[in-house]
Design an enzyme around this catalytic site. Sequence first.
Site, mmCIF file in Angstrom:
data_model
loop_
_atom_site.group_PDB
_atom_site.id
_atom_site.type_symbol
_atom_site.label_atom_id
_atom_site.label_comp_id
_atom_site.label_asym_id
_atom_site.label_seq_id
_atom_site.Cartn_x
_atom_site.Cartn_y
_atom_site.Cartn_z
ATOM 1 N N CYS A 8 0.870 -1.184 0.000
ATOM 2 C CA CYS A 8 0.000 0.000 0.000
ATOM 3 C C CYS A 8 0.909 1.237 0.000
ATOM 4 C CB CYS A 8 -1.003 -0.013 1.161
ATOM 5 S SG CYS A 8 -0.306 0.162 2.817
ATOM 6 N N ARG A 14 -3.422 -0.783 5.253
ATOM 7 C CA ARG A 14 -3.948 -1.875 4.445
ATOM 8 C C ARG A 14 -3.003 -3.056 4.280
ATOM 9 N NH1 ARG A 14 -5.312 1.850 -0.520
ATOM 10 N NH2 ARG A 14 -3.376 2.756 0.250
ATOM 11 N N ASP A 127 -8.316 3.556 1.210
ATOM 12 C CA ASP A 127 -7.376 3.901 2.276
ATOM 13 C C ASP A 127 -8.173 4.495 3.436
ATOM 14 O OD1 ASP A 127 -5.355 4.776 3.927
ATOM 15 O OD2 ASP A 127 -4.194 5.704 2.314
#
Length: 160
Positions: A8, A14, A127
């Site tokens: 990420c 994440r 996100d």
Amino acid sequence: MKKILFVCLGNICRSPLAEGLMREKIVKLGLEKQFKLDSCGTADYHIGELPDERTRENALKNGLNLKQRARQFEVADFNRFDHILVMDNANKMRVIGLATSEIHLQKVQLMRDFESASELKGKDVPDPYYGGVEGFQNVYNILDRCTENLLNHHLEAIEN
């Protein structure tokens, strides 16, 4: 051994969650020796830090303890890993921009390519960094589904 890298932006929300979820599933099945997992970010914002506190709290609420430290993606990761699963298209482009061969490019996929529903394939894992707690649970649910499907994909390949 299947070597999988989750990517990420900062490696604090994440990708460490995806790594932790996948690791938990592998351990439950006793398959630790068949997989090597790691996570990283395309940016250098959080190198050496634990995952975001909200990510860790959400993971704990769901029975998962995250302790890995953030690191940045390196070109050498293309040679260390068989599969590079990126959380969104922007970071996929960053990773692809570092590839030096067609083999490298073939290793890069979006995490949500492992969604069951075809209308969700290819979408970004959102996100949650700038959102509220519901965003962290949403990401947990997405990554739980996708890591389950990813694991099943690899188990089918091992059996065949």
